[in-house]
Design an enzyme around this catalytic site. Sequence first.
Site, PDB file in Angstrom:
ATOM      1  N   THR A 216       0.674  -0.817   0.566  1.00  0.00           N
ATOM      2  CA  THR A 216       0.494   0.214   0.417  1.00  0.00           C
ATOM      3  C   THR A 216       0.963   1.493   0.009  1.00  0.00           C
ATOM      4  OG1 THR A 216      -0.354  -0.558   2.308  1.00  0.00           O
ATOM      5  CG2 THR A 216      -1.481  -1.085   1.161  1.00  0.00           C
TER       6      THR A 216
ATOM      7  N   THR B 238      -2.669  -2.188   8.233  1.00  0.00           N
ATOM      8  CA  THR B 238      -1.755  -2.979   7.925  1.00  0.00           C
ATOM      9  C   THR B 238      -0.251  -4.347   6.926  1.00  0.00           C
ATOM     10  OG1 THR B 238      -1.120  -2.867  10.155  1.00  0.00           O
ATOM     11  CG2 THR B 238      -1.202  -0.220   8.816  1.00  0.00           C
TER      12      THR B 238
END
Lengths: 408, 408
Positions: A162, A199
């Site tokens: 990401t 995450t």
Amino acid sequence: MAKIAHVSPLAPASFPDLPLIGGVRFASAAAGVRYSGRTDVMLAVLQPGTAVAGVFTRSATRSAPVLDCQEKLGDAADGPAAILVNSGNSNAFTGHYGQASVAEITAAVAGATGVPARRVFTASTGVIGEPLPHERIVAKLEELNDALTDSAIEDAARAIMTTDTFPKGASATVEIAGTPVRIAGIAKGSGMIAPDMATMLVYIFTDAAYDQTALQALLGRLTDKTFNCITVDSDTSTSDSLMLAATGTAGVDATGNAEFETALHGVMLDLAQQVVRDGEGATKFVEIRVTGAASDTDAKVHGLAIANSPLVKTAIAGEDPNWGRVVMAVGKSGAAADRDRLTIRFGDILVAENGWVSPDYKEADAAGYMKGQELVIAVDLGLGAGQATVWTCDLTHGYIEINADYRS
Amino acid sequence: MAKIAHVSPLAPASFPDLPLIGGVRFASAAAGVRYSGRTDVMLAVLQPGTAVAGVFTRSATRSAPVLDCQEKLGDAADGPAAILVNSGNSNAFTGHYGQASVAEITAAVAGATGVPARRVFTASTGVIGEPLPHERIVAKLEELNDALTDSAIEDAARAIMTTDTFPKGASATVEIAGTPVRIAGIAKGSGMIAPDMATMLVYIFTDAAYDQTALQALLGRLTDKTFNCITVDSDTSTSDSLMLAATGTAGVDATGNAEFETALHGVMLDLAQQVVRDGEGATKFVEIRVTGAASDTDAKVHGLAIANSPLVKTAIAGEDPNWGRVVMAVGKSGAAADRDRLTIRFGDILVAENGWVSPDYKEADAAGYMKGQELVIAVDLGLGAGQATVWTCDLTHGYIEINADYRS
């Protein structure tokens, strides 16, 4: 979302050469979940009989894919298995819609690959609270299935990024009874801190055979010494997932083998430290070594209190050997400590002992040490044999820049 | 140490007019402990019979003055009492030297004022780990004693500041059985975050009489609802001290009086919120209201998890209504939560309910709300009757600037 063009100054020079793991094939694709111009879905298909273990976030608001994986894990290792991961949207806090998205994707993976739906494990990482456009992923599944190959693990590592500034991989090879077995893993994560992003995702594969129940126990034990010993900013994701798959193609069973455990520990630690090295805004990599605590648990509590202290982390960013803040963090942690038995070292420099600054301490020496990019802060409690090591990074303007910017 | 010239944008317009409290006299002086060109020592002398209560940091590395105060508190309220506070040096982690400094100062206060040494309470706030030059304070005691006056509480508030950008005071007056009683208090603190500084000190005085044992219980109870409900950066000082003295000159006993408790609660909350308003780098004052938790304790755990989350605090700094981060913080807190019962409001704006974003939510509305300087984030867990409110500020570049700068 803030765009940080630079690769972390703490990144490895390049992605490592990872050995091929028999029995696992990878493919990735650009499904346009949120990003354009890059891949954002990876598929891994594991051969029949592969043992699968996993550990997941303990967040009370964990994502739909995490809940689905936790419900499925522990089934017998029959038939093939598959892992499908998308980046750009975490499918977290998306209510019943989120569960339906997981079901749609799972059914599509099963249809395209022939893997039973109960053995399809998914993960999603990215913005929280927006519906996952699962149809974009479903539309790519035939393409993904056709592209599966055993040599595409680095592409998989890139597809799950990401706000990571570099893809993360690590490997090891050990011999068991004269037969080489291989371990290769990939991870994504910038700590818990990517803007709007959930995450950490980690996938590790080995061609050793391993009893599935024992594999789950091994994974939990090693997670406590690796991924559970890192922190960037103390915030815990709704999507953290770590899976380990043992395909058995090497023709040797590693269950209970100590060398295999050591090698796997090394791979997990390497990946965990790479996550810290990609911590948002990080300019220093810091190892906190705690010894002499009343117990190992106490040592970890002290270590994480130091590693999570904004005052310690900003002092490190400022290259300030501010050992008083380490004393403060030990004092607030809640674990046993005796001011007058505490010893603190920055690298090899003895800073404080016996409840006060060391008589030989020269601040100029410590200030010089703090200019390094890799730092060790060692704290001995003088109470017992408990010890722990945790890893963190500094807290810089970069962190604020990345996380205070408005989503757009 | 970084110099921040500006007064916090969240500061009150001016120091309030505080009522005179009979039975307590103040003086302050410039002893040059660390700062030049300003006062850095305050002395308060309390008339014989004054009841004294105190609560202190629970840090395992708390300072020598804190340990001394804790040892002395609870003695019968005989004879006069005194409070001596210096700023610039916290006398924390200074070993046996630190204890000797406390003894020297205590003896000098006793000598100058005639207060028994067992009733002399000291506090030090400032840099950790450096020997306190107590002789500079001792040298000022005759001057301080000669200057004592009942009207110098604002000067006292200024003398105990470290990196505070404004002096903090609050007061209340209530009638008990037709007799007015007064409460006036002062505080210093920029959260736990002043560079190299140990932090929060609070002194509150009333002319009501109060049973000393009951006063201690009252202070503890109200601290849990005020000073223990604020956070700037989650770091806990080695010197936090809060003392409350009841002189009795108003001629009425307030022990157990509900209106007095309400008034004292108000004074303590005002001072606690002023500490948050002076949080380093703060640009937003944030109230986190948690309701519907399984217990009050759970509610406070959730509230502090939200208030301490670097991701929530940076989102607030960026005026980003990033409610996904509030979900994340609730999830990680460890207290009971059910994703599908969670309701989140920013001000009056319903953001999320039933495990997903509210169908009526418009991000533009929330983005407009976040531009305000005073924000309320309300979270209902939907589980029970537990509730708590905590107060915090945002996390900005100002925090990094102040705390990452090298000590000099």
